[in-house]
Structures are given as structure tokens and as C-alpha cells.
Design a protein around this motif. Structure first.
Motif, PDB file in Angstrom:
ATOM      1  N   VAL A 232     -28.464  20.681  31.393  1.00  0.00           N
ATOM      2  CA  VAL A 232     -29.083  20.405  30.093  1.00  0.00           C
ATOM      3  C   VAL A 232     -28.147  20.838  28.969  1.00  0.00           C
ATOM      4  O   VAL A 232     -27.575  20.009  28.262  1.00  0.00           O
ATOM      5  CB  VAL A 232     -30.459  21.099  29.963  1.00  0.00           C
ATOM      6  CG1 VAL A 232     -31.070  20.791  28.596  1.00  0.00           C
ATOM      7  CG2 VAL A 232     -31.402  20.637  31.070  1.00  0.00           C
ATOM      8  N   PHE A 233     -27.952  22.142  28.815  1.00  0.00           N
ATOM      9  CA  PHE A 233     -27.151  22.637  27.693  1.00  0.00           C
ATOM     10  C   PHE A 233     -25.687  22.213  27.789  1.00  0.00           C
ATOM     11  O   PHE A 233     -25.103  21.732  26.816  1.00  0.00           O
ATOM     12  CB  PHE A 233     -27.234  24.168  27.629  1.00  0.00           C
ATOM     13  CG  PHE A 233     -28.621  24.691  27.470  1.00  0.00           C
ATOM     14  CD1 PHE A 233     -29.531  24.063  26.622  1.00  0.00           C
ATOM     15  CD2 PHE A 233     -29.058  25.812  28.159  1.00  0.00           C
ATOM     16  CE1 PHE A 233     -30.824  24.544  26.468  1.00  0.00           C
ATOM     17  CE2 PHE A 233     -30.344  26.299  28.016  1.00  0.00           C
ATOM     18  CZ  PHE A 233     -31.226  25.658  27.165  1.00  0.00           C
ATOM     19  N   TRP A 234     -25.087  22.408  28.953  1.00  0.00           N
ATOM     20  CA  TRP A 234     -23.649  22.171  29.099  1.00  0.00           C
ATOM     21  C   TRP A 234     -23.268  20.697  28.913  1.00  0.00           C
ATOM     22  O   TRP A 234     -22.363  20.396  28.127  1.00  0.00           O
ATOM     23  CB  TRP A 234     -23.185  22.716  30.446  1.00  0.00           C
ATOM     24  CG  TRP A 234     -21.743  22.488  30.811  1.00  0.00           C
ATOM     25  CD1 TRP A 234     -21.280  21.975  31.979  1.00  0.00           C
ATOM     26  CD2 TRP A 234     -20.579  22.809  30.037  1.00  0.00           C
ATOM     27  NE1 TRP A 234     -19.915  21.944  31.988  1.00  0.00           N
ATOM     28  CE2 TRP A 234     -19.453  22.451  30.807  1.00  0.00           C
ATOM     29  CE3 TRP A 234     -20.374  23.334  28.770  1.00  0.00           C
ATOM     30  CZ2 TRP A 234     -18.141  22.608  30.353  1.00  0.00           C
ATOM     31  CZ3 TRP A 234     -19.066  23.497  28.306  1.00  0.00           C
ATOM     32  CH2 TRP A 234     -17.973  23.141  29.086  1.00  0.00           C
TER      33      TRP A 234
ATOM     34  N   PRO B  66     -19.611  28.537  30.149  1.00  0.00           N
ATOM     35  CA  PRO B  66     -19.158  27.288  30.781  1.00  0.00           C
ATOM     36  C   PRO B  66     -17.863  26.742  30.184  1.00  0.00           C
ATOM     37  O   PRO B  66     -17.132  26.018  30.861  1.00  0.00           O
ATOM     38  CB  PRO B  66     -20.333  26.332  30.554  1.00  0.00           C
ATOM     39  CG  PRO B  66     -21.069  26.878  29.389  1.00  0.00           C
ATOM     40  CD  PRO B  66     -20.919  28.369  29.471  1.00  0.00           C
ATOM     41  N   ILE B  67     -17.579  27.092  28.929  1.00  0.00           N
ATOM     42  CA  ILE B  67     -16.324  26.645  28.334  1.00  0.00           C
ATOM     43  C   ILE B  67     -15.134  27.260  29.065  1.00  0.00           C
ATOM     44  O   ILE B  67     -14.025  26.705  29.054  1.00  0.00           O
ATOM     45  CB  ILE B  67     -16.304  26.965  26.821  1.00  0.00           C
ATOM     46  CG1 ILE B  67     -17.368  26.114  26.103  1.00  0.00           C
ATOM     47  CG2 ILE B  67     -14.944  26.716  26.196  1.00  0.00           C
ATOM     48  CD1 ILE B  67     -17.546  26.442  24.631  1.00  0.00           C
TER      49      ILE B  67
ATOM     50  N   PRO C 289     -19.962  16.044  33.569  1.00  0.00           N
ATOM     51  CA  PRO C 289     -19.832  16.355  34.994  1.00  0.00           C
ATOM     52  C   PRO C 289     -20.227  15.161  35.859  1.00  0.00           C
ATOM     53  O   PRO C 289     -21.146  14.422  35.523  1.00  0.00           O
ATOM     54  CB  PRO C 289     -20.795  17.526  35.197  1.00  0.00           C
ATOM     55  CG  PRO C 289     -20.992  18.109  33.839  1.00  0.00           C
ATOM     56  CD  PRO C 289     -20.902  16.951  32.888  1.00  0.00           C
ATOM     57  N   ARG C 290     -19.519  15.004  36.954  1.00  0.00           N
ATOM     58  CA  ARG C 290     -19.892  13.982  37.932  1.00  0.00           C
ATOM     59  C   ARG C 290     -20.999  14.503  38.854  1.00  0.00           C
ATOM     60  O   ARG C 290     -21.899  13.754  39.236  1.00  0.00           O
ATOM     61  CB  ARG C 290     -18.678  13.593  38.776  1.00  0.00           C
ATOM     62  CG  ARG C 290     -19.036  12.736  39.990  1.00  0.00           C
ATOM     63  CD  ARG C 290     -17.831  12.199  40.717  1.00  0.00           C
ATOM     64  NE  ARG C 290     -18.218  11.511  41.933  1.00  0.00           N
ATOM     65  CZ  ARG C 290     -17.477  10.599  42.557  1.00  0.00           C
ATOM     66  NH1 ARG C 290     -16.281  10.266  42.067  1.00  0.00           N
ATOM     67  NH2 ARG C 290     -17.900  10.024  43.661  1.00  0.00           N
ATOM     68  N   ALA C 291     -20.918  15.785  39.232  1.00  0.00           N
ATOM     69  CA  ALA C 291     -21.858  16.313  40.222  1.00  0.00           C
ATOM     70  C   ALA C 291     -22.121  17.787  39.962  1.00  0.00           C
ATOM     71  O   ALA C 291     -21.267  18.508  39.438  1.00  0.00           O
ATOM     72  CB  ALA C 291     -21.301  16.130  41.636  1.00  0.00           C
ATOM     73  N   VAL C 292     -23.318  18.223  40.350  1.00  0.00           N
ATOM     74  CA  VAL C 292     -23.679  19.630  40.369  1.00  0.00           C
ATOM     75  C   VAL C 292     -24.231  19.945  41.753  1.00  0.00           C
ATOM     76  O   VAL C 292     -25.197  19.316  42.196  1.00  0.00           O
ATOM     77  CB  VAL C 292     -24.714  19.984  39.286  1.00  0.00           C
ATOM     78  CG1 VAL C 292     -25.167  21.439  39.442  1.00  0.00           C
ATOM     79  CG2 VAL C 292     -24.139  19.769  37.897  1.00  0.00           C
ATOM     80  N   MET C 293     -23.599  20.890  42.430  1.00  0.00           N
ATOM     81  CA  MET C 293     -24.055  21.348  43.739  1.00  0.00           C
ATOM     82  C   MET C 293     -24.688  22.725  43.548  1.00  0.00           C
ATOM     83  O   MET C 293     -23.994  23.687  43.219  1.00  0.00           O
ATOM     84  CB  MET C 293     -22.886  21.439  44.719  1.00  0.00           C
ATOM     85  CG  MET C 293     -22.190  20.121  44.989  1.00  0.00           C
ATOM     86  SD  MET C 293     -20.617  20.323  45.888  1.00  0.00           S
ATOM     87  CE  MET C 293     -21.165  21.150  47.385  1.00  0.00           C
ATOM     88  N   ALA C 294     -25.999  22.821  43.741  1.00  0.00           N
ATOM     89  CA  ALA C 294     -26.720  24.073  43.499  1.00  0.00           C
ATOM     90  C   ALA C 294     -27.164  24.670  44.831  1.00  0.00           C
ATOM     91  O   ALA C 294     -27.942  24.057  45.563  1.00  0.00           O
ATOM     92  CB  ALA C 294     -27.922  23.837  42.591  1.00  0.00           C
TER      93      ALA C 294
END
Length: 704
Positions: free
Chosen positions: A320-322, A275-276, A334-339
Motif C-alpha cells: 500500500v504505502f510503498w 523501504p527507500i 514491484p513485480r512481486a511480494v513474497m510474504a
């Protein structure tokens, strides 16, 4: 993190989950990347400053295992696939501002800097743990070098993930009955010293973060099981050669009391540096264009708008981790996660070993326009829902919606305007059509803020459908002689609608909308204009248009299905010859096989014994201490029922009241977690899609 509606005055970054550099891309993979590209283009249509970045995931045991099988070094193996991805994505209109990889110098240095900061801030510590070891090969067995039994659900699992069962991330030493994937022999556990990230210290923060998080509901709900339970610290090192060394030459080594005594250095776990790469790739974009064009620090450190577009199998890592890593290293969140959901093929899961897939290169080799697939993937169901691909359904949607609605309206309108007026008639835009275009812009804007690529595409297609109805109702071909002023007015409106469609549909179909933009005489590129251009006057003159799309004949579908069946049969024969069997595991972006139909049939009388009723949810709340269970109060007409359902992680419970559902009313009562359950709410699939009615059936009506 901003909660203002888009567009904001902050820089935004849209990322896509990094593909493992270890195999060909198929359309299951493309769903996420197309979705990310559509969403980025849509943000820019609103005037949002946005960078679109990703990269290849070069490290970790999947790459190392496959490289070993290929007889090459992991770096050589991964770079070859990285270059393939770099070439493939643009062919489908997926245009990253920067596409890097996790092994490049920028990511190595950024990773070490972030881990060093986590260490200095007191978020990293050493701990001796038991890790799997292959005595026959005299080596440790990190992640995919070991398989065994999941300690949580009992399914067969890999060393770092229960990929065939509950989907949990597994820490080193957790897997039961370990065996080496190198030799197939039973593995043993030996003690080693590793570095751990104190995720547990961020438990309260993460709970609040999920309350703030935007995006798809599954990304908010699924991780609550880990956040609300015992949040365990995270081992961030692995005993292998391929990866990024722990920073500053202070890599932990095997403990002196480890039986192997090999003293090998440890590297960072792949999910640390992967993710980095989002940050690193944004840095590289800034280095190329300058901070005055896009400032990576403004996006990542000064409360920018970060949107992650991923497959649902990696939700835990991104929620969680990120965010805990970002918080601990003094970055924004992050503002949003689209899965996204998975892709099936003709109702079955993709299988690379059986060659049951539609490969990216194969699709292009068949001569299909990439925009057709982009439309299918972006608008065929909600983003978090599973989507089935079939050539029949593909043909149906192309012929009915792209050819019959969008293409038909644009061609007939522009051709008639060209022949009668040489371009756009000299008339003002009618208030009716202006209002309809403004409504489409509002729908498009709402879709972006709802993180719905489907609704963004539908806003444009619905506008084209309106245009078809408008030209058909007004029949300008009959007005040219009878009422030329009215004919000019109607065609002026139609040309404006065609221009608006080219603007609003461009995120989904960038190639064909660039052609449509040119056909209405638009200046420059349609991708450089914002939604306001949908109402700017079209060119007074333009050339004769051509058709945007072609129908797919039925015999093409038969041909494609025959090719697929032949490939699958050949792969099955090869697997039988080799003594190999498909493990049934889903590929990234593909869904597992559907369960076979029950062979035993029931009689009609038995079916009549099932008392299924329409119900309306009145109240919904999670059950304390239960990870998955929720207590529902459901009105089934004749009475209200309390029902316990395993939907806590999969639905926004606050939004359920008022939802019509189907209830099995004569199921015997049960007690779950001390709560009485009087009935069953019916749902489908792993995402527990609640079954309901299309019409206006009232609570209490029987399902027959």
C-alpha cells in the motif's frame, strides 16, 4: 513491471525486509533472509541478472527506546547491531550484493530526494492533528512511546500498529486510552502540525496494482481490506530527534498553539526511509561494480523486476504505502511480494524475554552446517505458511532427506564410478536420464516463476531420489563383471544426475553443493553456472569423494532439548524475580503462542452430533461491503449449500472452485452482511488454511 516469465532481459532486484537494529537474530528472522537468498540464487541459475540487497533499519522508536534503556545514543546502539547482522548473515550463506543501513549518507540523500519529489508533485500536505503527549516528561509520544487500545478491534496496541490484534497500521492520534511507555502514566492529546502523504489519491492505482502483483497469495489478498475501504492519508513525520529530517530545511515544527511550545523539529516516519533503503542499497551496489555490471536506474526507474521478500506482518507497508510512494516519485513498481509465515518452536511462539528461541549464534555454536537449517527453513511447508521448528523434526529431515536421499545417492554413485573408472565412464547419457534431468530443470524453472522456494528445493531432492532408485534398480556393482558396458552406462547416468543435483540444489545448500560440484570435477564455482550446466558432460576424471552430510544422533536432540528447557526455566525464574511478565507478543519472524487446549472434554455422543461432510467448492465471490467475508457455494453431496466464510483477504477466491473442504453441515443458519449462511467451512490458523482430505473422499462423505 514485467509479467514475462523469468528469465527476462530486464535487471531484477530481490530485497529482504530490513531487520530492526535492536537485538539478536534467531531462526524466525532467518526464514525471510534465507528465503530471499535462495530465491536470488535460483533466479541467477536461470540466467536472470539479479541484485540482492537489504540493510539495517536504524531509525524509529524501537531503536530509540532500546538505546535509551542501554544508556547509549541511538546511532551507537543501532550501528553495533548493524555490524552484528553484517557478520551473521554470511555465516548462513545469506550473501547480499549490498547490505547498507538507513542512516548512511546514500539513504539520507535518496530519502530526501524522493520526499522532495512527492512534495513537488503535490502528494504531500500539512495538517494539524492530535498527538499523544506525556506531561510528566514534557515530550511527545510517537509510535512505541505510547500504548493503548486499538480503535478497530479493542486489543492492546502500540502507537503505530495493532500488533496484538487486527494488525492494522495506526496513525498518530488514533490509539484510545493512551498511556506513556516512559512513565506508565496516562497520556493526553495535544495539537501539532505534521506532513501527510496523499495515499488516498492512489486508491484506484493500488487496486489495479494488486491485480498485477505476483508473489504469495497473502500479499495480494490481505491489503485489499485497506484498498477497497476508506484509504486514509498517511502521516509521514514524527516529533522526535532520531531520524531523517524533512528535506531542504523546511521541517515542520510544532504548531504555535501546541501547549508544549517546545518548537522541536520533526523527522520522517521510519516507514518512509526504511523501504527507500532498497533503492539506496542498489545504488551503492552500482557505485561499487559500475553501471555496466548492474544499473540501479534500469531496475528501479525503467521497469525492472523488483521482488520483495518479507514477513507477513509488514505486508501493508509493502503493498500500500510503498508502491504509492514509488508511483508518486516517478519510480517503477514491484513485480512481486513474497510474504513468509511465522516460525514456532515446538508448537509455541518464540519468546525473547523467556529465552525460548533458537538463536542464530547458538545454532552455529552447536556445530551444525548452515545448509541444514537453510534446507529446513526453505522447504518445510509453503513460504506463506507457518512452520514449526523442533529439534526432533530437524533431525528427521536431515537424516532422511539430506543424508538418506541427497548425500547417499551422491556418495555411492561417485565413489563407485571413481573406484571402477577413475571418474566418469566413457558412455553417452541415456535418453531416460536426460529426460528426467530436463523435467527437473522444468520443475525448478516453474518453481521460480511460482515464487516457491520449497518447490525449487524439492526439484533437486526429487531428482536425487530418482537417482537412488535408478542405481538400486540397475545394480551396477553386479554389472561390472557380467556386463561392463552396461555398468559404464548406468554409472555415466548416475554421475550426470549427481552433477545436475549440485547445480539445482545449490540455491538451497550452497556450501555442500560447491563441494559436490568439485567432486564431479566441475570447473570454477557451481554458483557461476546456470541450469544448462546440469546436462553438460561431467569431468572424465575426478578424485575420491567424501560424504556430504552426517546423521544427527538421537541423543543430540535430547541434549539440545534439555539445554532449551534449562534456558527457558532460568529466564522464567529471572522474570519472576524481577516482577516482569512476558507480554506474549510475537517477535519478528515468530508466531504467537498457540491457544491452550480446552480443559473440558466432550463425550463421544456429543461428537457424533457434529455432522461434518466433505464438500467441493463450486463458486466463490467476495461479499460487497464486507472486508473479510466471501460467499461460497459448496456441493456436500446431497445438496448444494451457500456458506459465508471469513476468507476474502486470505485466499484467491477465483482459484477455490474445485477445492475439497470439510463442512460443518448441521450448524444453525445465520445471516451475515445480509447473506444467508447455511453451514461452516473449517479452516486452521490466522491464514485460514482450509481443511480437506488427503484421499479421494467424495462430496457428502461424513467425517468421523
Amino acid at each position: 513491471m514485467s509479467h514475462e516469465e523469468f528469465p527476462t532481459d530486464r535487471p531484477a532486484v530481490v530485497t529482504c525486509g530490513l531487520p530492526y537494529a535492536n537485538g539478536d537474530l534467531h531462526i524466525g528472522h532467518l526464514r525471510t533472509y534465507v528465503g530471499g537468498d535462495v530465491y536470488t540464487r535460483a533466479l541467477r541459475k536461470l540466467g536472470q541478472e539479479t541484485a540482492f540487497v537489504s540493510g539495517s533499519d536504524m531509525h524509529g522508536t524501537p531503536v530509540a527506546v532500546n538505546a535509551e534503556e542501554a544508556g547509549v545514543s541511538p546511532e551507537e546502539f543501532a550501528l553495533e547491531w548493524h555490524e552484528t547482522y553484517e557478520e551473521t548473515f554470511p555465516k548462513f550463506g545469506v550473501e547480499f550484493d549490498n547490505y547498507g543501513h538507513t542512516h548512511d549518507e546514500t539513504n539520507v540523500e535518496t530519502t530526501k530526494e524522493i520526499v522532495r519529489t512527492l512534495d513537488e508533485n503535490g502528494h504531500v500536505y500539512e495538517k494539524e492533528i492530535m498527538v499523544a503527549y506525556d506531561p510528566a516528561e514534557d515530550q511527545s509520544l510517537p509510535d512505541r512511546y505510547v500504548e493503548g487500545t486499538c480503535p478497530y478491534c479493542g486489543a492492546t496496541a502500540r502507537g503505530d500498529e495493532c500488533d496484538e490484534g487486527c494488525g492494522r497500521h495506526l496513525e498518530p492520534g488514533e490509539i484510545e486510552d493512551p498511556r506513556s511507555t516512559i512513565t506508565g502514566n496516562p497520556a493526553e492529546y495535544r495539537e501539532q502540525t505534521h506532513k501527510f502523504f496523499r495515499v488516498s489519491a492512489f486508491q484506484d492505482y493500488l487496486s489495479e496494482f494488486l491485480d498485477r502483483l505476483e508473489g504469495t497469495a497473502n500479499a495480494r489478498n490481505q491489503p485489499r481490506e485497506w484498498i477497497e475501504g476508506e484509504l486514509r492519508d498517511w502521516c509521514i513525520t514524527r516529533d522526535m530527534d532520531w531520524g531523517i529530517d524533512y528535506p531542504d530545511g523546511e521541517e515542520p515544527r510544532s504548531s504555535e498553539n501546541t501547549e508544549s511550545g517546545d518548537g522541536s523539529d520533526l523527522v520522517l516516519y521510519v516507514w518512509v526511509d526504511a523501504p527507500i533503503e532498497y533503492v539506496s542499497s542498489t545504488k551503492q551496489y552500482t557505485e561499487r561494480v559500475g553501471a555496466d555490471v548492474f544499473d540501479w536506474e534500469g531496475a528501479w526507474k525503467d521497469d525492472g523486476d523488483i521482488v520483495h521478500v518479507i514477513g507477513r506482518d509488514i505486508i501493508q507497508h509493502h503493498t500500500v504505502f510503498w508502491p504509492a510512494m514509488l508511483r508518486g516519485a516517478d519510480y517503477g513498481e514491484p513485480r512481486a511480494v513474497m510474504a513468509s509465515g511465522f516460525i514456532t518452536l515446538n508448537g509455541k511462539g518464540f519468546s525473547t524475554s523467556r529465552n525460548r528461541a533458537v538463536w542464530a549464534d547458538e545454532y552455529l555454536d552447536e556445530g551444525f552446517d548452515p545448509d541444514l537449517l537453510r534446507y529446513y527453513l526453505a522447504t518445510n511447508g509453503g513460504f506463506q505458511q507457518d512452520v514449526d521448528f523442533s529439534w526432533e523434526r530437524f533431525r528427521e529431515r536431515v537424516n532422511n532427506e539430506l543424508v538418506g536421499t541427497v548425500g547417499n545417492f551422491a556418495y555411492r554413485s561417485l565413489l563407485f564410478a571413481y573406484r571402477e573408472f577413475g571418474g566418469t565412464p566413457d558412455a553417452d547419457l541415456s535418453s531416460e536420464v536426460r529426460d528426467r534431468i530436463e523435467d527437473a530443470i522444468d520443475d525448478f524453472t516453474a518453481a521460480v516463476n511460482d515464487y516457491s522456494v520449497r518447490d525449487a528445493g524439492d526439484a533437486a531432492v526429487s531428482l536425487a531420489a530418482f537417482g537412488n532408485e535408478y542405481i538400486q534398480q540397475n545394480e551396477p556393482w553386479n554389472l561390472v563383471d557380467e556386463d561392463p558396458e552396461r555398468a559404464a552406462q548406468v554409472l555415466r547416468d548416475c554421475v550426470q544426475v549427481a552433477k545436475a543435483v549440485s547445480v539445482l540444489f545449490a540455491p538451497v545448500a550452497p556450501g555442500t553443493c560447491e563441494r559436490l560440484w568439485s567432486q564431479v570435477g566441475g570447473d570454477g564455482s557451481v554458483h557461476d553456472v546456470t541450469v544448462e550446466a546440469a546436462l553438460s558432460p561431467p569431468a572424465a576424471e575426478f578424485d575420491e569423494p567424501d560424504e556430504l552430510y552426517e546423521k544427527i544422533p538421537e541423543e543430540r536432540v535430547e541434549e539440545l532439548n534439555a539445554k532449551l528447557a534449562e534456558r527457558v526455566e532460568a529466564a522464567d525464574d529471572g522474570a519472576a524475580d524481577d516482577g516482569a511478565a512476558d507480554d506474549g507478543a510475537a517477535d519478528d519472524g515468530a508466531a504467537p503462542d498457540l491457544e491452550p487446549l480446552e480443559p473440558d472434554r466432550i463425550g463421544f455422543e456429543e461428537f457424533q452430533d457434529l455432522d461434518m461432510r466433505v464438500g467441493e467448492i463450486l463458486d466463490a465471490e467476495g461479499i460487497e461491503g464486507a472486508d473479510k467475508l466471501a460467499r461460497l457455494v459448496v456441493d456436500i453431496g446431497v445438496e448444494e449449500r451457500q456458506i459465508v466464510a471469513g476468507i476474502k483477504q486470505l485466499h484467491d477466491l477465483d482459484s477455490l472452485p474445485g477445492t475439497r473442504v470439510i463442512v460443518l453441515a448441521n450448524l444453525e443458519q445465520a445471516e451475515l452482511f445480509g447473506v444467508e449462511s447455511n453451514g461452516m467451512v473449517l479452516a486452521a490458523g490466522d491464514e485460514a488454511a482450509l481443511l480437506t482430505t488427503v484421499g479421494d473422499a467424495v462430496p457428502g462423505e461424513r467425517v468421523r
